[in-house]
Design a protein around this motif. Sequence first.
Motif, PDB file in Angstrom:
ATOM      1  N   VAL A 424       0.697  -0.803  -0.232  1.00 28.31           N
ATOM      2  CA  VAL A 424       0.082   0.498  -0.164  1.00 28.31           C
ATOM      3  C   VAL A 424       1.259   1.275   0.252  1.00 28.31           C
ATOM      4  O   VAL A 424       1.352   0.963   0.915  1.00 28.31           O
ATOM      5  N   ALA A 425       0.206   1.856  -0.295  1.00 30.48           N
ATOM      6  CA  ALA A 425       1.288   3.809  -0.868  1.00 30.48           C
ATOM      7  C   ALA A 425       0.189   5.056  -0.864  1.00 30.48           C
ATOM      8  O   ALA A 425      -1.088   4.302  -0.894  1.00 30.48           O
ATOM      9  N   ALA A 426       0.677   5.897   0.423  1.00 34.28           N
ATOM     10  CA  ALA A 426      -0.171   7.168   0.048  1.00 34.28           C
ATOM     11  C   ALA A 426      -0.158   8.290  -0.977  1.00 34.28           C
ATOM     12  O   ALA A 426       0.992   8.257  -1.438  1.00 34.28           O
ATOM     13  N   VAL A 427      -0.719   8.807  -1.802  1.00 33.22           N
ATOM     14  CA  VAL A 427      -0.862   9.505  -3.030  1.00 33.22           C
ATOM     15  C   VAL A 427      -1.249  10.677  -2.685  1.00 33.22           C
ATOM     16  O   VAL A 427      -2.180  10.967  -1.740  1.00 33.22           O
ATOM     17  N   TYR A 428      -0.286  11.324  -2.895  1.00 32.99           N
ATOM     18  CA  TYR A 428      -0.425  13.182  -2.293  1.00 32.99           C
ATOM     19  C   TYR A 428      -1.659  13.777  -3.441  1.00 32.99           C
ATOM     20  O   TYR A 428      -1.364  13.550  -4.597  1.00 32.99           O
ATOM     21  N   LYS A 429      -2.093  15.094  -2.959  1.00 30.18           N
ATOM     22  CA  LYS A 429      -2.389  15.937  -4.154  1.00 30.18           C
ATOM     23  C   LYS A 429      -1.920  15.706  -5.331  1.00 30.18           C
ATOM     24  O   LYS A 429      -2.466  16.478  -5.891  1.00 30.18           O
ATOM     25  N   ASN A 430       0.064  15.872  -5.279  1.00 28.18           N
ATOM     26  CA  ASN A 430      -0.126  16.677  -6.201  1.00 28.18           C
ATOM     27  C   ASN A 430       0.603  15.232  -6.961  1.00 28.18           C
ATOM     28  O   ASN A 430       1.726  15.985  -8.412  1.00 28.18           O
ATOM     29  N   HIS A 432       2.707  12.871  -6.432  1.00 34.50           N
ATOM     30  CA  HIS A 432       3.510  11.868  -6.028  1.00 34.50           C
ATOM     31  C   HIS A 432       3.081  10.564  -4.823  1.00 34.50           C
ATOM     32  O   HIS A 432       2.278  11.075  -3.732  1.00 34.50           O
ATOM     33  N   GLU A 433       4.093   9.785  -5.059  1.00 32.71           N
ATOM     34  CA  GLU A 433       3.643   8.338  -4.074  1.00 32.71           C
ATOM     35  C   GLU A 433       4.535   8.427  -2.989  1.00 32.71           C
ATOM     36  O   GLU A 433       5.565   8.531  -3.310  1.00 32.71           O
ATOM     37  N   SER A 434       4.028   7.555  -1.744  1.00 31.47           N
ATOM     38  CA  SER A 434       4.780   7.328  -1.180  1.00 31.47           C
ATOM     39  C   SER A 434       5.634   5.929  -1.749  1.00 31.47           C
ATOM     40  O   SER A 434       5.456   5.613  -2.062  1.00 31.47           O
ATOM     41  N   LEU A 435       6.826   5.865  -0.656  1.00 31.35           N
ATOM     42  CA  LEU A 435       7.171   4.810  -0.854  1.00 31.35           C
ATOM     43  C   LEU A 435       6.359   3.355  -0.028  1.00 31.35           C
ATOM     44  O   LEU A 435       5.190   3.990   0.614  1.00 31.35           O
ATOM     45  N   ILE A 436       5.966   2.360  -0.720  1.00 30.89           N
ATOM     46  CA  ILE A 436       4.863   1.283  -0.684  1.00 30.89           C
ATOM     47  C   ILE A 436       5.704   0.622   0.424  1.00 30.89           C
ATOM     48  O   ILE A 436       7.016   0.276   0.943  1.00 30.89           O
ATOM     49  N   THR A 437       4.417  -0.020   1.119  1.00 29.38           N
ATOM     50  CA  THR A 437       4.286  -0.329   2.549  1.00 29.38           C
ATOM     51  C   THR A 437       4.403  -2.017   2.645  1.00 29.38           C
ATOM     52  O   THR A 437       2.898  -2.319   1.748  1.00 29.38           O
ATOM     53  N   PHE A 438       4.656  -2.756   2.555  1.00 30.04           N
ATOM     54  CA  PHE A 438       4.461  -4.653   3.081  1.00 30.04           C
ATOM     55  C   PHE A 438       3.938  -4.583   3.985  1.00 30.04           C
ATOM     56  O   PHE A 438       4.882  -4.383   5.225  1.00 30.04           O
ATOM     57  N   PRO A 439       2.446  -5.442   3.913  1.00 28.80           N
ATOM     58  CA  PRO A 439       1.717  -5.734   5.326  1.00 28.80           C
ATOM     59  C   PRO A 439       3.441  -6.811   5.919  1.00 28.80           C
ATOM     60  O   PRO A 439       3.502  -7.247   5.344  1.00 28.80           O
ATOM     61  N   LYS A 440       2.774  -6.340   7.633  1.00 26.13           N
ATOM     62  CA  LYS A 440       3.912  -7.228   8.306  1.00 26.13           C
ATOM     63  C   LYS A 440       2.909  -8.216   9.702  1.00 26.13           C
ATOM     64  O   LYS A 440       4.244  -8.727   9.731  1.00 26.13           O
ATOM     65  N   ASP A 441       1.845  -8.492   9.478  1.00 24.01           N
ATOM     66  CA  ASP A 441       1.075  -8.927   9.778  1.00 24.01           C
ATOM     67  C   ASP A 441      -0.580  -9.062   9.120  1.00 24.01           C
ATOM     68  O   ASP A 441      -0.886  -8.798   8.353  1.00 24.01           O
ATOM     69  N   ILE A 442      -1.269 -10.153  10.244  1.00 26.55           N
ATOM     70  CA  ILE A 442      -2.187 -10.421   8.829  1.00 26.55           C
ATOM     71  C   ILE A 442      -3.857  -9.564   9.942  1.00 26.55           C
ATOM     72  O   ILE A 442      -3.352  -9.521  11.042  1.00 26.55           O
ATOM     73  N   ILE A 443      -5.019  -9.470   9.504  1.00 29.44           N
ATOM     74  CA  ILE A 443      -5.955  -9.098   9.679  1.00 29.44           C
ATOM     75  C   ILE A 443      -6.403 -10.432  10.469  1.00 29.44           C
ATOM     76  O   ILE A 443      -6.939 -11.426  10.172  1.00 29.44           O
ATOM     77  N   ARG A 444      -6.701  -9.282  12.337  1.00 31.23           N
ATOM     78  CA  ARG A 444      -7.153 -11.317  13.200  1.00 31.23           C
ATOM     79  C   ARG A 444      -9.010 -11.106  12.925  1.00 31.23           C
ATOM     80  O   ARG A 444      -9.012 -10.425  12.476  1.00 31.23           O
ATOM     81  N   SER A 445      -8.657 -12.610  13.078  1.00 35.36           N
ATOM     82  CA  SER A 445     -10.905 -12.604  12.810  1.00 35.36           C
ATOM     83  C   SER A 445     -11.733 -11.727  13.806  1.00 35.36           C
ATOM     84  O   SER A 445     -12.553 -11.207  13.145  1.00 35.36           O
ATOM     85  N   THR A 446     -10.786 -10.830  15.267  1.00 30.99           N
ATOM     86  CA  THR A 446     -11.831  -9.906  15.911  1.00 30.99           C
ATOM     87  C   THR A 446     -11.382  -8.769  15.377  1.00 30.99           C
ATOM     88  O   THR A 446     -12.177  -7.522  16.134  1.00 30.99           O
TER      89      THR A 446
END
Length: 450
Positions: A424-430, A432-446
Amino acid sequence: MKQFLILFLIFSQFSFSQTDAKLYEIIESISSNRIEKDIKTLANFGTRNTFSDTISDKRGIGAARRWIKSEFDKISKECNNCLEVSYQKDFVTTNDGERVPKDTWIVNVVAIQKGTKYPNRYVIMSGDIDSRNSDTMDYTGDAPGANDNASGMAGTIEAARVLSKYKFENSIIYLGLSGEEQGLFGGKGFAEFAKKNNFEIIGVFNNDMIGNIEGVDGVIDNRTFRIFSEPTNITDTEKEQKNRRFYGGEVDGVSRQLARYIHKTVSTYMPEMNPMMVYRLDRFGRGGHHRPFNDLGYAAIRIMEAHENYNRQHQNLRTENGIKYGDVIEGVNFDYANKLTAVNAICLAALAQAPESPKNVLIGGIVEPNTKLKWEKSNDNDIIGYKIYWRLTTSPQWENSRFVGNVDFYELKGIVIDNYFFGVAAVYKNGHESLITFPKDIIRSTFKRN
């Protein structure tokens, strides 16, 4: 209202897919003549060995670093004191390594162009000040170091000349590092200085040898260059290391994302160039000044020529069997150094006006037909939204993407988690995008969707 939102999303996607004209201006502003002049000046100091003369104004590393500082001071004066120029130094003794012949100060030259919005967020370009000949302990003999690494240092100074004419949200540091040949002392000292002072480092561009186009293997190539990057973060926790076994991420550390960002930016703005990503910290068994930053968990890569000429590296000046040895001016192609300086400059500029990377990215979708991603939304009002990337697990580059708006959760329907890697990357209104972040963990069932 619904039609307005649809039009807004279409306009947003169109707007941030366009190129930034400012980056083309930056490319055109880089000067081969200025780079040539600076490389010659540095080479003419005779030697810049870390332990060479520090008193003379004409020879040795002392004269070199004072000249570099004076150049940064001139640049700052021309941009209404937009650079904070200083020395940063650490003391080393003979107990610090086999390549330390005497106690001395390792002195770096630092020029900081403060960001208008996030002054404590930094992107760094570095070149090495020091040089060596065949014997790294010989600090009196000639070691002009025209390509290694007057080229990288001259490129850093030239980038400062050009980029100082612009304003950016994030800060840029132009950095001259010493002690590289003796054990990466300058990089280690500044990385620790940055850590101690809580610098938020976006990425480090270490430039070491950016001027040679004639390889010892006979290849002549003025378009290809290498981007070295570590696959994972050496600072990852034991839990994060274990997660990679099941969730992936073996080639998705922060430095690898920085390398991909450079590759993508260059491919967009300088398509005539051939960026070559090398999946390794550095050349085989060797190292560079980006490593100390990696050691502390920062994203850092090395940019350099693709075809090295070992006859010109770490050699005493001589001729043997008709072969000329030594790192002299004649071995530097200034137009090529110009191109790699431009590579750095546009990537610095892009990241200096990009948002912070998304934090706490989680992923889910085990035994499901869809993939879910969740992240922590930023409170930066200039972020227009977020972009999800995915690629086949065997692909070196991000292949697919989708802008999903200013949300903190998205479900990619019909995209099976088992077949791809995601980020996932963040996008500015100009745009330009941030560096991409790779997921470090999973979404838990809760997890409950907001």
